[in-house]
Write a protein that holds these residues in place. Sequence first.
Motif, mmCIF file in Angstrom:
data_model
loop_
_atom_site.group_PDB
_atom_site.id
_atom_site.type_symbol
_atom_site.label_atom_id
_atom_site.label_comp_id
_atom_site.label_asym_id
_atom_site.label_seq_id
_atom_site.Cartn_x
_atom_site.Cartn_y
_atom_site.Cartn_z
ATOM 1 N N HIS A 1 3.344 6.019 8.431
ATOM 2 C CA HIS A 1 4.074 7.094 7.776
ATOM 3 C C HIS A 1 4.543 6.677 6.380
ATOM 4 O O HIS A 1 4.569 5.495 6.028
ATOM 5 N N CYS A 2 4.898 7.697 5.600
ATOM 6 C CA CYS A 2 5.597 7.502 4.330
ATOM 7 C C CYS A 2 4.874 6.535 3.393
ATOM 8 O O CYS A 2 5.513 5.712 2.710
ATOM 9 N N SER A 3 3.561 6.623 3.367
ATOM 10 C CA SER A 3 2.739 5.781 2.481
ATOM 11 C C SER A 3 3.019 4.304 2.692
ATOM 12 O O SER A 3 2.895 3.490 1.762
ATOM 13 N N LYS A 4 3.416 3.962 3.908
ATOM 14 C CA LYS A 4 3.666 2.570 4.283
ATOM 15 C C LYS A 4 4.724 1.897 3.394
ATOM 16 O O LYS A 4 4.668 0.698 3.127
ATOM 17 N N GLU A 5 5.677 2.692 2.952
ATOM 18 C CA GLU A 5 6.756 2.114 2.149
ATOM 19 C C GLU A 5 7.791 1.452 3.057
ATOM 20 O O GLU A 5 7.760 1.607 4.287
ATOM 21 N N ASP B 1 5.720 11.948 2.122
ATOM 22 C CA ASP B 1 4.926 10.865 1.554
ATOM 23 C C ASP B 1 5.791 9.703 1.079
ATOM 24 O O ASP B 1 5.393 8.538 1.201
ATOM 25 N N ARG B 2 6.925 10.015 0.523
ATOM 26 C CA ARG B 2 7.790 8.960 -0.018
ATOM 27 C C ARG B 2 9.256 9.299 0.270
ATOM 28 O O ARG B 2 9.584 10.401 0.680
#
Length: 280
Positions: free
Chosen positions: A134-138, A167-168
């Motif tokens: 998830h979450c662009s792997k942040e 996404d972020r």
Amino acid sequence: MKVSMSTPHTATSVRLLVLAVQLVLLVCGSQARDDTKRCKLFSESPAERKVLSLLEPLTNKTFSVVTTSGKESYTYQFQVCGDAGKTVGAGLIQIDHTEKESETVLGLYTATQAIGGSDWVMLIYSNGTKYDDHCSKEMRKAIVMISCNRGVEMGKLEVVLEERERDRDCFYLFELDSSAVCPALPSQLSAGSIILIIGFVLLSVYLICGFLYQRLIVGAKGLQQFPNYVFWTQVGNLAADGCNFVCRTQGPEEEPPTYRGVSTEPEEQPEERDDHLLPM
């Protein structure tokens, strides 16, 4: 030549007094410790550091909450500027009970932001464990909203939501009630009351310290333990002398003239002699 020897009783009393003073200083020093300084701010600023100082009463305390959804069960643990789990620097962690008690770091207190309002503080821990998909792997981020509640010193940690459907800028949101972030109430004491309180405190310190000095150092007994005993025994006489000097300003009293009645018999007039007027 006189040699003064201190008795064992006096030496023991002095040691006890010194030990008591050291104990008081130790307690005061431990209370003055600022554990919120362990938090490292992204951008060091006096304003954020002041907000963090409000959370000092909540330090060294682990807050936890358990959530269950179907077969999934998680425990969240949170500390203010302290290690919430096994990972050093982790201020908020998630323990997954379905995967052999695996620990996921949601945020580090070494990457902290602190935002304060009139009756709330928002504490943000960043740089947690990265998302897998998830979450662009942040890296994960946790937000703890600490709200004012004067009736609760340290409330219970509650999970509000986990926002990861973007996404972020994904985050975990928690809530916690505490009286530590409540604004100070305006003083209801008048100036006269404050002066009386200060005077009472000073008088108490004078009496207690004077008594201990007279008792332990001088070795006085009975009423002689009262500080400045001789002076206070003469206060009444001194006050009476002052009142006499101020109020009685006429000087020594004179006897009033006595009353003499009127005589009924005529008084004899002295014989007038004029012999000195005759010529010699």
